[in-house]
Scaffold this motif. Structure first.
Motif, PDB file in Angstrom:
ATOM      1  N   PRO A   1      -8.939  -6.282  -5.998  1.00 50.07           N
ATOM      2  CA  PRO A   1      -8.952  -7.533  -6.124  1.00 50.07           C
ATOM      3  C   PRO A   1      -7.545  -8.134  -5.822  1.00 50.07           C
ATOM      4  O   PRO A   1      -6.500  -7.867  -6.689  1.00 50.07           O
ATOM      5  CB  PRO A   1      -9.771  -7.837  -7.352  1.00 50.07           C
ATOM      6  CG  PRO A   1     -10.502  -6.243  -7.836  1.00 50.07           C
ATOM      7  CD  PRO A   1      -9.518  -5.392  -6.899  1.00 50.07           C
ATOM      8  N   VAL A   2      -7.619  -9.251  -5.388  1.00 45.97           N
ATOM      9  CA  VAL A   2      -6.526 -10.310  -5.568  1.00 45.97           C
ATOM     10  C   VAL A   2      -5.921 -10.398  -6.852  1.00 45.97           C
ATOM     11  O   VAL A   2      -6.634 -10.605  -7.852  1.00 45.97           O
ATOM     12  CB  VAL A   2      -6.758 -11.518  -4.555  1.00 45.97           C
ATOM     13  CG1 VAL A   2      -5.405 -12.390  -4.843  1.00 45.97           C
ATOM     14  CG2 VAL A   2      -7.051 -11.362  -3.210  1.00 45.97           C
ATOM     15  N   GLY A   3      -4.834 -10.248  -7.172  1.00 42.19           N
ATOM     16  CA  GLY A   3      -4.333 -10.452  -8.598  1.00 42.19           C
ATOM     17  C   GLY A   3      -4.356  -9.180  -9.356  1.00 42.19           C
ATOM     18  O   GLY A   3      -3.819  -9.046 -10.579  1.00 42.19           O
ATOM     19  N   ASP A   4      -5.007  -8.049  -9.079  1.00 43.55           N
ATOM     20  CA  ASP A   4      -4.935  -6.830  -9.624  1.00 43.55           C
ATOM     21  C   ASP A   4      -3.443  -6.477  -9.666  1.00 43.55           C
ATOM     22  O   ASP A   4      -2.660  -6.699  -8.768  1.00 43.55           O
ATOM     23  CB  ASP A   4      -5.694  -5.704  -8.794  1.00 43.55           C
ATOM     24  CG  ASP A   4      -5.818  -4.476  -9.341  1.00 43.55           C
ATOM     25  OD1 ASP A   4      -6.657  -4.108 -10.150  1.00 43.55           O
ATOM     26  OD2 ASP A   4      -4.817  -3.510  -9.412  1.00 43.55           O
ATOM     27  N   ARG A   5      -3.287  -5.840 -10.857  1.00 39.94           N
ATOM     28  CA  ARG A   5      -1.559  -5.325 -10.982  1.00 39.94           C
ATOM     29  C   ARG A   5      -1.186  -4.497 -10.220  1.00 39.94           C
ATOM     30  O   ARG A   5      -0.065  -4.589  -9.748  1.00 39.94           O
ATOM     31  CB  ARG A   5      -1.640  -4.591 -12.483  1.00 39.94           C
ATOM     32  CG  ARG A   5      -0.071  -4.077 -12.917  1.00 39.94           C
ATOM     33  CD  ARG A   5      -0.066  -3.520 -14.208  1.00 39.94           C
ATOM     34  NE  ARG A   5      -0.391  -4.499 -15.089  1.00 39.94           N
ATOM     35  CZ  ARG A   5      -0.077  -4.110 -16.565  1.00 39.94           C
ATOM     36  NH1 ARG A   5       0.257  -2.891 -16.811  1.00 39.94           N
ATOM     37  NH2 ARG A   5      -0.134  -4.990 -17.720  1.00 39.94           N
TER      38      ARG A   5
ATOM     39  N   ARG B   1      -2.288  -3.956  -7.010  1.00 38.21           N
ATOM     40  CA  ARG B   1      -2.173  -4.672  -5.672  1.00 38.21           C
ATOM     41  C   ARG B   1      -0.858  -5.535  -5.721  1.00 38.21           C
ATOM     42  O   ARG B   1       0.044  -5.569  -4.620  1.00 38.21           O
ATOM     43  CB  ARG B   1      -3.289  -5.542  -5.366  1.00 38.21           C
ATOM     44  CG  ARG B   1      -3.137  -6.209  -3.919  1.00 38.21           C
ATOM     45  CD  ARG B   1      -4.609  -6.716  -3.581  1.00 38.21           C
ATOM     46  NE  ARG B   1      -4.727  -7.324  -2.396  1.00 38.21           N
ATOM     47  CZ  ARG B   1      -5.535  -7.707  -1.765  1.00 38.21           C
ATOM     48  NH1 ARG B   1      -6.755  -7.651  -2.211  1.00 38.21           N
ATOM     49  NH2 ARG B   1      -5.315  -8.485  -0.596  1.00 38.21           N
ATOM     50  N   VAL B   2      -0.586  -6.181  -6.784  1.00 41.03           N
ATOM     51  CA  VAL B   2       0.627  -6.922  -6.866  1.00 41.03           C
ATOM     52  C   VAL B   2       1.915  -6.260  -6.734  1.00 41.03           C
ATOM     53  O   VAL B   2       2.762  -6.498  -5.909  1.00 41.03           O
ATOM     54  CB  VAL B   2       0.534  -7.876  -8.086  1.00 41.03           C
ATOM     55  CG1 VAL B   2       1.929  -8.664  -8.392  1.00 41.03           C
ATOM     56  CG2 VAL B   2      -0.690  -8.822  -8.046  1.00 41.03           C
TER      57      VAL B   2
END
Length: 256
Positions: A9-13, A15-16
């Motif tokens: 998900p966008v905003g997942d730690r 992924r960020v």
């Protein structure tokens, strides 16, 4: 379960974090995570320029990689203090392409099957990853000593005083991974679908290998160092059979 970082998900730690890695080293990097651990199974790309490759050795490259690992701990989930250089698995693959491998040791106890592999080629770090990086939550202090663990194995194998046992390897402590409670516990098939990084627990075991006179096989067991349960048991011999023919004077399959 192999998880492309872009599927998070966008905003997942995670992924960020890996987005920051790409912003620094180039967007062309592909990143695949192990959903159970959250650690990278494989990260590969056009390469990060790597100093010191001219006249490099396994030791010098390992030293430079440790600085990279320490600076990337939130992404790799690896504590530099737990990494032990595996000299036997490290070295030149082909001209100017190096493989450097670190095993994992926690509190002086090796973790079975866990290692980080880095590939440095033509002056660049071009790939890295780990086949598994479990959460070590078991105590490193056994409740059973080596003799007690071997007694548990003897009972399990139904050995008697007349059975001649040869110890193939001295009993040794290891950490092994387990499915974390609530994360498909007891399910032997199907990919892990739980929260990223929450799929592993661990156990401390005694690894023991025996041969029994008059019996085929080399029998290896892992005995839980806390409960005495037999975590694994099997014959570790490799067996093979080959059948065929040889044509010593021709290669057209027609005998002279």
């Amino acid at each position: 379960a192999t998880t492309p970082v872009g599927s998070l998900p966008v905003g997942d730690r995670a992924r960020v974090g890996w987005g920051g890695f790409r912003a620094t080293h180039g967007q062309a990097w592909s990143v695949y995570l192990d959903r159970r651990s959250g650690a990278p199974l494989l990260v590969e790309g056009k390469g990060i320029p790597w100093p010191g490759t001219e006249g490099a050795t396994v030791a010098s490259l390992a030293t430079s990689l440790r600085a990279f690992i320490s600076g990337s701990r939130t992404l790799l989930l690896a504590n530099d203090a737990e990494l032990v250089l595996d000299n036997a698995a490290s070295g030149l693959l082909i001209d100017d392409v190096w493989q450097i491998v670190f095993g994992r040791v926690v509190s002086g106890i090796p973790v079975a099957g866990e290692r980080y592999v880095f590939t440095i080629g033509h002056g660049h770090l071009i790939s890295f990853g780990t086949p598994r990086w479990s959460r070590i939550d078991a105590s490193p202090f056994p409740d059973l000593n080596a003799a007690e663990a071997q007694e548990r194995l003897s009972v399990y194998m139904k050995l008697t005083a007349t059975d001649a046992v040869t110890v193939v390897s001295t009993p040794s402590l290891e950490f092994i991974p387990l499915r974390a409670a609530g994360s498909q516990a007891g399910v032997a098939t199907g990919p892990y679908a739980g929260a990223l990084g929450s799929g592993y627990a661990s156990a401390l075991v005694w690894r023991v290998a025996w041969r029994i006179e008059g019996e085929p096989g080399t029998w290896e067991a892992m005995i839980d160092a806390k409960t005495g349960a037999i975590r694994s048991f099997g014959d570790i011999n490799d067996y093979a059979q080959a059948k065929g023919g040889v044509y010593p004077a021709s290669d057209d399959l027609i005998c002279p």
